[in-house]
Design an enzyme around this catalytic site. Structure first.
Site, PDB file in Angstrom:
ATOM      1  N   TYR A 188      60.690  80.820  27.179  1.00  0.00           N
ATOM      2  CA  TYR A 188      62.053  80.433  26.821  1.00  0.00           C
ATOM      3  C   TYR A 188      62.870  81.674  26.484  1.00  0.00           C
ATOM      4  O   TYR A 188      62.717  82.244  25.417  1.00  0.00           O
ATOM      5  CB  TYR A 188      62.049  79.474  25.637  1.00  0.00           C
ATOM      6  CG  TYR A 188      61.247  78.225  25.905  1.00  0.00           C
ATOM      7  CD1 TYR A 188      61.673  77.309  26.868  1.00  0.00           C
ATOM      8  CD2 TYR A 188      60.062  77.974  25.225  1.00  0.00           C
ATOM      9  CE1 TYR A 188      60.943  76.168  27.134  1.00  0.00           C
ATOM     10  CE2 TYR A 188      59.330  76.827  25.476  1.00  0.00           C
ATOM     11  CZ  TYR A 188      59.777  75.931  26.433  1.00  0.00           C
ATOM     12  OH  TYR A 188      59.044  74.806  26.686  1.00  0.00           O
ATOM     13  N   HIS A 223      66.343  75.397  26.388  1.00  0.00           N
ATOM     14  CA  HIS A 223      65.752  75.343  25.043  1.00  0.00           C
ATOM     15  C   HIS A 223      66.795  75.611  23.979  1.00  0.00           C
ATOM     16  O   HIS A 223      66.522  76.310  22.982  1.00  0.00           O
ATOM     17  CB  HIS A 223      64.571  76.315  24.938  1.00  0.00           C
ATOM     18  CG  HIS A 223      63.395  75.717  24.252  1.00  0.00           C
ATOM     19  ND1 HIS A 223      62.864  76.217  23.096  1.00  0.00           N
ATOM     20  CD2 HIS A 223      62.663  74.617  24.541  1.00  0.00           C
ATOM     21  CE1 HIS A 223      61.853  75.468  22.714  1.00  0.00           C
ATOM     22  NE2 HIS A 223      61.707  74.485  23.571  1.00  0.00           N
TER      23      HIS A 223
HETATM   24 MG    MG Z   1      62.005  71.151  26.667  1.00  0.00          MG
END
Ligand code: MG
Length: 395
Positions: free
Chosen positions: A152, A205
């Protein structure tokens, strides 16, 4: 039939899980999962607290028990109680299925499809590595694949500070610009290399501001994403209007939504295409099927959260629902540590990109308590993200 015991099983076969076993005076029992990543002890305490109310109740009265547990305290709601009620609710559906001699999806109305389309996670440190990862998943039959550089944030995670002491995660420092630019290039590259034969997703995210998210959705439009997930945090839900207006990139949101009231504006305003709650995190099968019905009304499909932060029992609860809801979209799919499958035997089958619910009565899984006891809970917290200058990232 009466509930005689609600047993909390906290275990770490590869990672932490909060499991529950609801026992009855007639020998039949149900299993559930209330895992809430980083808050396992809080959920375990909530289930233990609720268990005192449940002793002596008829486990077949699922709807009544749901409202009883939800309203047992004046200060109702919150993710911890949602997961605790979710775990108990799954166990009650398991009991009902065992009494009826039917898998849960049959109790819910029966199959609306033959199999459950799943998406897998591809990643790597460069576009080339991500491409190789996508191709490995394609070889396993996946038709929908989430692609991320470096987890992320990719190169947007500009530096990492080591954890201050054992058990506390390191802190990452995020700069949105390299992350956004790198991922526009990634999807341009993937479409060029892979053509149109594959559906691609991406999970932001919640790392962006509203205007950054709108920019990214617009830049990714030519690469025809299946969906762009969590472009914004739930605290900025009203700004989905801005992202929506900016492009035709399909949007997904909701893995940390834990009640119907937070999901409602996303649905009513048609700001998203896929709602991403997990049945376990929103109060179980009972609540999730109602939320799915509301989503259906607004033309929103379901893409249940199914990452490694929940276990095989919660995964099966999702797959039973996936089988029956008309507005099914896709199911997030992961494999769990081998030890987790041993502690929770009977998991859903996965073949050629699709999941299949167990055909045994109830949820279809069990808990091996003796084995679970061999994997004690390990204290764990979620990683922290700050901005480049040290400010907490999300606000
Ligand atoms: Mg997710």
């Amino acid at each position: 039939m009466k509930i005689t015991e609600v047993r909390v099983i906290l275990t770490c076969p590869g990672r932490n899980y909060v499991l529950v076993k609801v026992l009855t005076d007639e020998g039949v029992y149900g299993v559930g999962d209330g895992t809430l990543n980083g808050s396992e002890l809080a959920v375990a305490a909530a289930i233990e607290h609720l268990s005192h109310l449940l002793i002596g109740m008829d486990p077949q009265r699922i709807e009544d028990i749901w409202y009883f547990l939800y309203h047992h305290t004046y200060w109702r709601g919150g993710p911890v109680y949602a997961a605790a009620i979710g775990a108990i609710d799954i166990a009650l559906w398991d009991i009902k299925g065992k009494i009826a001699g039917m898998p849960v999806y049959q109790l819910l109305g029966g199959a609306a499809r033959d199999k459950v389309l799943c998406y897998g996670h591809a990643g790597g440190r460069s576009p080339q590595e991500v491409e190789e990862s996508v191709r490995r998943l394609q070889a396993k039959g996946y038709r929908v694949i989430r692609a991320q550089i470096g987890g992320y944030g990719g190169s947007g995670m500009v530096r990492t500070e080591p954890s201050p002491r054992p058990g506390i995660p390191p802190t990452q420092y995020f700069d949105p610009t390299p992350y956004m630019l790198e991922h526009v290039k990634l999807f341009e590259y993937l479409r060029k290399q892979l053509g149109d034969s594959i559906e691609l997703c991406h999970d932001v995210h919640e790392q962006l501001t509203p205007i950054q998210a709108a920019w990214l959705a617009k830049q990714l439009e030519p690469y025809r994403l299946f969906f762009l997930e969590d472009p914004l945090p739930p605290e900025q839900i009203q700004s989905f209007a801005l992202v929506r207006q900016a492009s035709t990139t399909p949007l997904a949101m909701g893995e940390i939504v834990h009640n119907r009231y937070d999901a409602l504006p996303l649905l009513q305003n048609r700001w998203i295409d896929y709602l991403r709650c997990a049945p376990m995190h929103i109060g179980g099968i009972t609540e999730m099927r109602k939320v799915a019905a509301v989503a259906e009304t607004f033309g929103v499909r379901m893409a249940f959260h199914g990452a490694a932060d929940l276990g095989p029992i919660a995964q099966a609860a999702a797959v039973h629902l996936d089988m029956v809801i008309p507005n099914f979209g896709v199911q997030e799919w992961v494999t769990f540590p081998e030890e987790a499958y041993e502690v929770m035997p009977g998991a859903c089958e996965f073949r050629d990109g699709y999941a299949y619910p167990p055909e045994r009565p109830g949820i279809g899984l069990d808990i091996n308590e003796e084995l679970a006891a061999r994997y004690p809970y390990q204290r764990a917290f979620m990683p922290l993200v700050r901005r480049e200058d040290g400010t907490m990232h999300r606000y």
